[in-house]
Design a protein around this motif. Sequence first.
Motif, mmCIF file in Angstrom:
data_model
loop_
_atom_site.group_PDB
_atom_site.id
_atom_site.type_symbol
_atom_site.label_atom_id
_atom_site.label_comp_id
_atom_site.label_asym_id
_atom_site.label_seq_id
_atom_site.Cartn_x
_atom_site.Cartn_y
_atom_site.Cartn_z
ATOM 1 N N MET A 7 0.856 -1.180 0.000
ATOM 2 C CA MET A 7 0.000 0.000 0.000
ATOM 3 C C MET A 7 0.898 1.238 0.000
ATOM 4 O O MET A 7 1.899 1.288 0.699
ATOM 5 C CB MET A 7 -0.906 -0.016 1.225
ATOM 6 C CG MET A 7 -1.785 1.189 1.294
ATOM 7 S SD MET A 7 -3.158 1.109 2.476
ATOM 8 C CE MET A 7 -2.397 0.647 3.974
ATOM 9 N N GLU B 292 0.604 5.495 0.306
ATOM 10 C CA GLU B 292 -0.249 6.634 0.660
ATOM 11 C C GLU B 292 0.532 7.928 0.501
ATOM 12 O O GLU B 292 1.712 7.994 0.830
ATOM 13 C CB GLU B 292 -0.716 6.539 2.120
ATOM 14 C CG GLU B 292 -1.678 5.427 2.382
ATOM 15 C CD GLU B 292 -2.242 5.494 3.801
ATOM 16 O OE1 GLU B 292 -2.796 6.555 4.156
ATOM 17 O OE2 GLU B 292 -2.109 4.494 4.523
ATOM 18 N N VAL C 271 -4.615 6.659 -1.688
ATOM 19 C CA VAL C 271 -4.167 5.355 -1.207
ATOM 20 C C VAL C 271 -4.178 4.413 -2.406
ATOM 21 O O VAL C 271 -5.227 4.205 -3.028
ATOM 22 C CB VAL C 271 -5.081 4.806 -0.088
ATOM 23 C CG1 VAL C 271 -4.609 3.424 0.338
ATOM 24 C CG2 VAL C 271 -5.129 5.758 1.089
ATOM 25 N N ASP D 155 -3.535 0.556 -3.477
ATOM 26 C CA ASP D 155 -3.382 -0.784 -2.903
ATOM 27 C C ASP D 155 -3.628 -1.842 -3.975
ATOM 28 O O ASP D 155 -3.694 -1.521 -5.159
ATOM 29 C CB ASP D 155 -4.289 -0.975 -1.687
ATOM 30 C CG ASP D 155 -5.770 -0.814 -2.006
ATOM 31 O OD1 ASP D 155 -6.166 -1.002 -3.175
ATOM 32 O OD2 ASP D 155 -6.536 -0.496 -1.077
ATOM 33 N N TYR E 195 -7.135 2.345 -6.451
ATOM 34 C CA TYR E 195 -6.724 3.503 -5.664
ATOM 35 C C TYR E 195 -7.946 4.289 -5.228
ATOM 36 O O TYR E 195 -8.993 4.241 -5.855
ATOM 37 C CB TYR E 195 -5.721 4.386 -6.416
ATOM 38 C CG TYR E 195 -6.269 5.202 -7.555
ATOM 39 C CD1 TYR E 195 -6.634 6.534 -7.370
ATOM 40 C CD2 TYR E 195 -6.392 4.674 -8.832
ATOM 41 C CE1 TYR E 195 -7.122 7.292 -8.412
ATOM 42 C CE2 TYR E 195 -6.863 5.428 -9.880
ATOM 43 C CZ TYR E 195 -7.228 6.743 -9.663
ATOM 44 O OH TYR E 195 -7.717 7.504 -10.698
#
Length: 158
Positions: A1, A3, A85, A87, A91
């Motif tokens: 992940m 961020e 974010v 992942d 997103y």
Amino acid sequence: MVEFDIQISAKDLYDYMLRHSYNSPAGLLGSCVGAFFVIYAVMSGKMISLVFGVVLLLYLPWTLFLRSRQQALTNPVFKKPMHYVLDEEGYSVSQGDVCEKASWDQVVKVVSTGRSIIVYTSHVNASIFPRKQMGEKTNAAIEMISTHVDPKKVKIRY
């Protein structure tokens, strides 16, 4: 992940608009016609052709510059930072109480400029990730995108 927070500026919008416009048929045609008139003016000595060619070449970047400044000043979305974010599923972008999500298969294409990474979810809608604001997370974001988006859709230069 991965961020990160992004605050879109007028320069970031201008970079996106230039990339988007000059990679469209109309932008390319306008540039070619403008260049043709400049070359014709140099070869023939006709000043009106030179003026016309220069106006054609400068019109698009100037109007995009003005539009990007206006949007950055007036659009409430660009007033506050956006939290991204990235992942395994896709997103998400959130700003205040609003959260939008996009899966990786919704991504139409991913391109880069010297300033930003641009993730298109349609032919006109995109998320702009300015490299400077992403800092050391830039490579991790590129890796996440490259891993989950079809390689034919990804054109990122380092």
